[in-house]
Motif scaffolding. Structure first.
Motif, short mmCIF file in Angstrom:
data_model
loop_
_atom_site.label_atom_id
_atom_site.label_comp_id
_atom_site.label_asym_id
_atom_site.label_seq_id
_atom_site.Cartn_x
_atom_site.Cartn_y
_atom_site.Cartn_z
N ASN A 30 0.79 -1.22 0.00
CA ASN A 30 0.00 0.00 0.00
C ASN A 30 0.83 1.28 0.00
O ASN A 30 0.31 2.34 -0.29
CB ASN A 30 -0.90 0.04 1.24
CG ASN A 30 -1.89 -1.10 1.27
OD1 ASN A 30 -2.37 -1.53 0.23
ND2 ASN A 30 -2.20 -1.59 2.45
N SER A 31 2.09 1.16 0.37
CA SER A 31 2.94 2.36 0.49
C SER A 31 4.09 2.28 -0.51
O SER A 31 4.68 1.22 -0.70
CB SER A 31 3.50 2.49 1.90
OG SER A 31 2.46 2.61 2.85
N ASN A 50 0.66 6.68 -0.02
CA ASN A 50 -0.10 5.65 0.66
C ASN A 50 -1.41 5.48 -0.08
O ASN A 50 -2.16 6.47 -0.25
CB ASN A 50 -0.34 6.02 2.12
CG ASN A 50 -0.85 4.83 2.93
OD1 ASN A 50 -0.53 3.69 2.63
ND2 ASN A 50 -1.63 5.10 3.95
N ASN A 51 -1.68 4.27 -0.53
CA ASN A 51 -2.88 4.03 -1.34
C ASN A 51 -2.98 5.01 -2.51
O ASN A 51 -4.04 5.60 -2.77
CB ASN A 51 -4.13 4.09 -0.47
CG ASN A 51 -4.20 2.94 0.51
OD1 ASN A 51 -3.82 1.81 0.20
ND2 ASN A 51 -4.67 3.22 1.72
N ASN A 52 -1.85 5.20 -3.17
CA ASN A 52 -1.72 6.02 -4.38
C ASN A 52 -1.80 7.52 -4.12
O ASN A 52 -1.72 8.31 -5.06
CB ASN A 52 -2.78 5.66 -5.44
CG ASN A 52 -2.89 4.17 -5.68
OD1 ASN A 52 -1.96 3.43 -5.39
ND2 ASN A 52 -4.02 3.74 -6.19
N ASN A 71 -1.90 4.56 -10.35
CA ASN A 71 -2.60 3.37 -9.86
C ASN A 71 -1.68 2.60 -8.93
O ASN A 71 -0.50 2.97 -8.74
CB ASN A 71 -3.06 2.50 -11.03
CG ASN A 71 -1.91 2.08 -11.93
OD1 ASN A 71 -0.98 1.41 -11.51
ND2 ASN A 71 -1.98 2.52 -13.20
N ALA A 72 -2.19 1.54 -8.36
CA ALA A 72 -1.44 0.82 -7.31
C ALA A 72 -0.23 0.08 -7.84
O ALA A 72 0.59 -0.39 -7.05
CB ALA A 72 -2.39 -0.17 -6.62
N SER A 94 8.67 -0.29 -1.69
CA SER A 94 7.27 -0.45 -1.34
C SER A 94 7.14 -1.26 -0.06
O SER A 94 8.04 -2.02 0.32
CB SER A 94 6.48 -1.10 -2.49
OG SER A 94 6.79 -2.47 -2.65
N GLY A 97 2.50 -1.29 4.51
CA GLY A 97 1.83 -0.20 5.21
C GLY A 97 1.77 -0.42 6.71
O GLY A 97 1.41 0.48 7.46
#
Lengths: 114, 115
Positions: A30-31, A50-52, A71-72, A94, A97
Motif C-alpha cells: 500500500n505504500s 499511501n494508497n496512491n 494506480n497501485a 514499497s 503499510g
C-alpha cells in the motif's frame, strides 16, 4: 513476486532534458517511497504515497521534481529540466503499510546528467 | 524530527572475526521500530534485522544481532564470524509510530571484510 521493479537501471542524459524514472511496486503493497542516494547526503526520502495518494513530499528538492502514482502498480518520478547536481541513484521502495514491516527496495536507477 | 547517526563512515574486519557497527538516534517517541539494512556492491538494499522498541529482548538473525539500549537511544549491529559476503554499506533506519510512516536513514557505514 519479482520484487520492486525499476526502470531504467541506468540513465545518462544531457542537462536540460526531461528524465522519467519508473517503478512497479510489489503487488498488494500500500505504500510506495522514492529515495535519492548520493555520497554527500546519503539516502534521502523524496516523497511517499499511501494508497496512491502523496502523503509527504517535503523531501522533493525543487519544482523541477514531480512524482505520480496513477494506480497501485505504477509510479513515476520526473525531473524537468534535469541538472548535473541531480546525478544520483534513485530508489523506489514499497511496503505493506504496517509499521513493523520492512521496506522492499528496487535495484535503483543510476542517473547521470552531463 | 527524528535523526539517525552512524558515527563510523568506514570499518574493516578480518574474515571470521566479530565487528560491531554503531547507531544512535534521536526521538521523543516511546514506541518505534529500528532496522539495519545492507547494501552490497550490487546496490540492492536488503533488510538485515529489525527491532521493536517495546521489546526488551535484542533481536538476532543467525550471525547478526543487535544491542538495543533504549535509554541511551543506541542500536548497534554485531556481525559474528564475518564473511567476505558481508562486505557492504550498512544503514541504520528509524521509523516512528507517531503518525509518520517514513523510514529515516543514517548516512551508512562501509564495512570491508578482509580475507
Amino acid at each position: 513476486d519479482a520484487g520492486v521493479i525499476q526502470s531504467p537501471r541506468h540513465e545518462v542524459t544531457e542537462m536540460g532534458q526531461e528524465v522519467t524514472l519508473r517503478c512497479k511496486p510489489i503487488s498488494g503493497h500500500n505504500s510506495l517511497f522514492w529515495y535519492r542516494q548520493t555520497m554527500m547526503r546519503g539516502l534521502e526520502l523524496l516523497i511517499y504515497f499511501n494508497n496512491n495518494v502523496p502523503i509527504d513530499d517535503s523531501g522533493m528538492p525543487e519544482d523541477r521534481f514531480s512524482a505520480k502514482m496513477p494506480n497501485a502498480s505504477f509510479s513515476t518520478l520526473k525531473i524537468q529540466p534535469s541538472e548535473p547536481r541531480d546525478s544520483a541513484v534513485y530508489f523506489c521502495a514499497s511496503e505493506t503499510g504496517r509499521l513493523n514491516t520492512e521496506a522492499f527496495f528496487g535495484q535503483g536507477t543510476r542517473l547521470t546528467v552531463v | 524530527a527524528q535523526t539517525v547517526t552512524q558515527s563510523q563512515p568506514e570499518m574493516s574486519v578480518q574474515e571470521a572475526e566479530t565487528v560491531t557497527l554503531s547507531c544512535t538516534y534521536d526521538t521523543s517517541e516511546n514506541n518505534y521500530y529500528l532496522f539495519w539494512y545492507k547494501q552490497p556492491p550490487s546496490r540492492q538494499m536488503i533488510l538485515v534485522i529489525r527491532q521493536e522498541a517495546y521489546k526488551q529482548q535484542n533481536a538476532t538473525e543467525n550471525r547478526f544481532s543487535v544491542n538495543f539500549q533504549k535509554a541511551a537511544k543506541s542500536f548497534s549491529l554485531k556481525i559474528s564470524d564475518s564473511q567476505l559476503g558481508d562486505t557492504a554499506m550498512y544503514f541504520c533506519a528509524f521509523r516512528g509510530t507517531g503518525g509518520s510512516e517514513k523510514l529515516v536513514f543514517g548516512k551508512g557505514t562501509k564495512l570491508t571484510v578482509n580475507p
